[in-house]
Write a protein that holds these residues in place. Structure first.
Motif, short mmCIF file in Angstrom:
data_model
loop_
_atom_site.label_atom_id
_atom_site.label_comp_id
_atom_site.label_asym_id
_atom_site.label_seq_id
_atom_site.Cartn_x
_atom_site.Cartn_y
_atom_site.Cartn_z
N ALA A 77 0.36 0.78 15.28
CA ALA A 77 1.56 1.48 15.58
C ALA A 77 1.74 2.76 14.48
CB ALA A 77 2.67 0.58 15.10
N PHE A 78 1.29 2.47 13.29
CA PHE A 78 1.39 3.77 12.50
C PHE A 78 0.11 4.20 11.80
CE2 PHE A 78 5.15 0.73 11.92
CZ PHE A 78 5.76 1.55 12.41
N GLY A 79 -1.05 3.64 11.85
CA GLY A 79 -2.24 4.08 11.23
C GLY A 79 -2.78 3.42 10.03
N ALA A 80 -3.45 3.87 9.23
CA ALA A 80 -4.04 3.50 8.10
C ALA A 80 -2.85 2.56 7.11
CB ALA A 80 -4.61 4.20 7.20
N LEU A 81 -3.05 1.31 6.50
CA LEU A 81 -2.29 0.74 5.82
C LEU A 81 -2.34 1.08 4.33
CD1 LEU A 81 -0.10 -1.79 6.04
CD2 LEU A 81 -2.05 -3.34 5.46
N ASN A 82 -0.97 1.06 3.81
CA ASN A 82 -1.11 1.49 2.21
C ASN A 82 -0.68 0.44 1.42
OD1 ASN A 82 -0.21 4.15 4.10
ND2 ASN A 82 -1.97 4.44 2.84
N GLY A 83 0.18 -0.45 2.00
CA GLY A 83 1.00 -1.49 1.05
C GLY A 83 1.44 -2.81 1.66
N LEU A 84 1.62 -3.64 0.82
CA LEU A 84 2.11 -5.00 1.20
C LEU A 84 2.88 -5.35 0.17
CD1 LEU A 84 2.04 -8.05 2.78
CD2 LEU A 84 0.14 -8.47 1.01
N VAL A 85 4.29 -5.88 0.52
CA VAL A 85 5.12 -6.64 -0.44
C VAL A 85 5.17 -8.22 0.30
CG1 VAL A 85 7.45 -6.90 -0.95
CG2 VAL A 85 6.49 -4.69 -0.68
N ASN A 86 4.50 -9.10 -0.53
CA ASN A 86 4.75 -10.45 -0.43
C ASN A 86 6.04 -11.11 -0.57
OD1 ASN A 86 2.33 -11.69 1.19
ND2 ASN A 86 1.08 -11.07 -0.74
#
Length: 257
Positions: A77-86
Motif C-alpha cells: 500500500a505504501f512502500g518501504a516500512l519504517n517503524g512499528l509500535v507494538n
C-alpha cells in the motif's frame, strides 16, 4: 511539515485506546499507518476516518502468518516500512493461586509473544530500508511488581528485557528500539467494567485509583501517543534500549499530601 512525513508505520491494537490515538497522531504528522487489530469493525471505522493514509488488517499478534500479512499490506500500500509500535495487549487480574495455566498463557501469548513476533516480522523490512524504529508498549508493571497481576506483570517485565536485547542486536543496522511504560491511562482496558478486583467500592471510578499520583489524575491516550511519536521521530535519534515513563508520577511514589 510533519515529524513523520513519508514514514510507514504498523501499529498493533490500534482499533481503540492508546493504539488508536497513536494512529491518529501519526497520520496527522504525515505518516502512513497500517492498523492491526482483532476488533475488525472498530479498526475499519478508524481507517475510514483517516482515509488514504491508513489501511486495516486483521491481526492476532500471536499468529506469525498474520504479522507477515501486515508487513505485506504496508509494503504494497505504501512502500518501504519504517517503524512499528507494538501496542496490542490485554490486562487480566488474578493472584498466583487463582490464575490457571491457560489464563497465564493467554496473557503471555498476546503481551509477550506478540511483541516478539512483531519485532521479528518487521526487522528485515526496516533493515532493508536503512533503519527504522520499534516502540514496545510495556507498563509501570514492567518496572515494579504488582500483587494480583502475576501474568500481566510478568509479560511487561519481559517486554522491557526484549526491548534491550533487540536494541543491542539492531543498533548497528540503524534500528532503534525503546519501551514506553504507561501508568494509569483512561482507555477501555482500565475502565470500571474491566478492573474488577482493583476497585473496592462500587462507586469508585478508574480516575479514583490514580487520585494520589503526583499529578492527581488518570492519564489520556493522546499523552501516550505523543511519547510514541517522539520515539518514532528523529527527535529521539540518540535513544535506544531505553525506558520512557508516562505515568503521572506513579513511579515517583504516592502523594498523600
Amino acid at each position: 511539515m510533519g515529524k513523520l512525513d513519508g514514514r510507514v508505520i504498523i501499529i498493533s491494537g490500534a482499533a481503540r485506546g492508546q493504539g488508536e490515538a497513536e494512529a491518529r497522531l501519526f497520520v496527522a504528522e504525515g505518516a502512513k499507518v497500517v492498523i492491526g487489530d482483532v476488533l475488525d469493525d472498530a479498526g475499519a471505522a478508524v481507517v475510514k476516518e483517516l482515509g488514504d493514509a491508513a489501511r486495516y488488517v486483521h491481526l492476532d499478534v500471536r499468529e506469525e502468518a498474520q504479522w507477515a500479512e501486515a508487513v505485506a499490506v504496508a509494503n504494497e500500500a505504501f512502500g518501504a516500512l519504517n517503524g512499528l509500535v507494538n501496542n496490542a495487549g490485554v490486562l487480566r487480574f488474578g493472584a498466583i493461586t487463582d490464575t490457571s495455566l491457560d489464563d497465564y498463557m493467554e496473557i503471555v501469548g498476546i503481551n509477550q509473544v506478540g511483541v516478539f513476533l512483531g519485532m521479528k516480522a518487521v526487522i528485515p523490512s526496516l533493515a532493508a530500508a536503512g533503519g527504522g524504529t520499534i516502540v514496545n508498549t510495556s507498563s509501570t508493571n514492567g518496572l515494579q511488581g504488582v500483587a494480583g497481576m502475576i501474568g500481566y506483570t510478568a509479560t511487561k517485565f519481559a517486554v522491557r528485557g526484549m526491548t534491550k536485547a533487540a536494541a543491542l542486536e539492531l543498533g548497528r543496522v540503524g534500528i532503534r528500539v525503546n519501551s514506553i511504560h504507561p501508568g494509569g491511562i483512561d482507555t477501555p482496558m482500565v475502565r470500571p467494567d474491566n478492573i474488577e478486583g482493583l476497585v473496592s467500592d462500587e462507586t469508585a471510578s478508574a480516575a479514583d485509583i490514580y487520585a494520589n499520583l503526583a499529578l492527581g489524575r488518570i492519564g489520556r491516550a493522546d499523552e501516550v501517543a505523543k511519547l510514541a511519536l517522539f520515539l518514532t521521530s528523529d527527535d529521539s535519534s540518540y535513544s535506544t534500549g531505553s525506558e520512557f515513563l508516562v505515568d503521572g508520577g506513579m513511579m515517583a511514589g504516592p502523594n498523600w499530601a
